[in-house]
Write an enzyme that holds these catalytic residues in place. Structure first.
Site, short mmCIF file in Angstrom:
data_model
loop_
_atom_site.label_atom_id
_atom_site.label_comp_id
_atom_site.label_asym_id
_atom_site.label_seq_id
_atom_site.Cartn_x
_atom_site.Cartn_y
_atom_site.Cartn_z
N SER A 1 -11.26 0.78 2.87
CA SER A 1 -10.54 0.24 4.03
C SER A 1 -9.91 1.37 4.83
O SER A 1 -9.17 2.18 4.29
CB SER A 1 -9.46 -0.74 3.57
OG SER A 1 -10.04 -1.88 2.95
N GLU B 1 -5.08 3.86 6.54
CA GLU B 1 -4.94 3.70 5.10
C GLU B 1 -5.60 4.87 4.38
O GLU B 1 -5.16 5.29 3.32
CB GLU B 1 -5.56 2.36 4.63
CG GLU B 1 -5.34 2.07 3.17
CD GLU B 1 -5.66 0.64 2.79
OE1 GLU B 1 -6.14 0.43 1.66
OE2 GLU B 1 -5.43 -0.28 3.61
N ARG C 1 0.82 -1.22 0.00
CA ARG C 1 0.00 0.00 0.00
C ARG C 1 0.86 1.28 0.00
O ARG C 1 0.52 2.26 0.64
CB ARG C 1 -0.96 0.01 1.20
CG ARG C 1 -1.96 -1.14 1.18
CD ARG C 1 -2.85 -1.11 -0.04
NE ARG C 1 -3.74 -2.26 -0.07
CZ ARG C 1 -3.49 -3.40 -0.74
NH1 ARG C 1 -2.39 -3.51 -1.45
NH2 ARG C 1 -4.34 -4.39 -0.72
#
Length: 305
Positions: A228, A298, A179
């Protein structure tokens, strides 16, 4: 809050600008959470050359934030002091090229890129169907879902630096990790080239339909959410830690931890950005207290409180 209007000066400095400038523009429509204060300047460039021209003539001291679909973004209630660059129509082109390749603008929706690839018989990009954002965001965060990541299919990415210089990055030069990419934060991605492999269109579309069904049955896809909320810690799943901390369904005003998937935060209608961020911080506190794990956001949180 109302910021000083910079648009008149910008237009004077940039007589050849083709894109749209707006002063004190609302940012709630730019984010899936539908929250946030105003943008001092909202700039929608016509294309990559227009973006480069704008950045070359913009005062380097003025902060710049780039926004695509706003699916992974929380703009705080005080708004953004500086310029928000919105990549819209001029960055949404998608084209199939030889060698099982797809070229896509940074403003193109991930799902549309996946569908274009599928219809062309290019396998390997169907995971993009599970990412509710744009190619620019996928490049910045090494977006991934359902067994695939951006790093698996990217050939190269193009962008523009804060000074307006056009740059190009190979897959290796992107420095992908979980990520994350190591490309400097001030680079605005404009385009990407992906490569898949030969596949049967019907089979690929069937795989994409399965992803759609899986998302619909496990995630609150038709709500005001940001996707998320927290990154999965090494060897763990964020949602399991949140659930074990007793946070499923936890509320702060109109902000709530989803009862369907507790790594999602939801705005039920009138939650402020402060409500959403405060709820997320409470979740992090409880997870740390119960498991010893410090969850990392995130969702990108920006702007003034």
């Amino acid at each position: 809050m109302m910021f000083p209007d910079l648009t008149g000066d910008l237009k004077t400095r940039m007589p050849d600008l083709k894109g749209k400038l707006e002063a004190n523009a609302p940012t709630a429509p730019l984010s899936w959470f539908r929250t946030g204060g105003p943008a001092q300047v909202l700039f929608t460039p016509a294309d990559a050359d227009d973006l480069s021209y704008f950045l070359k003539h913009l005062d380097p001291a003025i902060p710049v934030l780039v926004v695509g679909l706003g699916s992974n973004l929380l703009i705080r209630d005080g708004g953004w002091e500086g310029v928000i660059v919105r990549l819209a129509k001029g960055f949404s082109d998608i084209a199939v090229e030889s060698g099982h390749r797809v070229r896509a603008g940074a403003g193109a929706a991930d799902v549309k890129v996946a569908r274009t690839a599928a219809e062309a018989g290019i396998a390997g990009l169907s995971f993009l169907r599970g990412i509710p954002g744009t190619i620019g965001g996928a490049l910045r965060m090494n977006g991934g879902a359902y067994g695939g990541e951006t790093k698996d299919v990217l050939v190269e990415a193009m962008g523009v630096t804060r000074s307006g210089e056009e740059v190009r990055f190979t897959n290796v030069e992107m420095g992908f990790t979980y990520r994350h990419s190591s490309v400097p934060d001030d680079v605005i991605f404009t385009e990407a080239l992906f490569e898949g492999c030969p596949g049967d269109p019907a089979e690929i579309l069937s795989e994409m339909n399965a992803i759609t069904e899986a998302r619909s049955s496990t995630q609150p896809v038709n709500t005001r959410t940001g996707g998320s909320t927290f990154k999965n810690p090494p060897g763990r799943k964020a949602w399991e830690l949140v659930d074990a901390a007793g946070c499923r369904g936890l509320r702060r005003g109109d902000a709530q931890v989803s009862e369907m998937h507790c790594n999602f935060l939801i705005n039920h209608g009138s939650a402020s950005a402060a409500d959403i961020e405060g709820l997320g911080e409470e979740v992090r506190r409880r997870v740390l207290e119960t498991s010893g794990v410090q969850l990392e956001w995130e969702i990108k949180r920006v702007g003034l409180t």
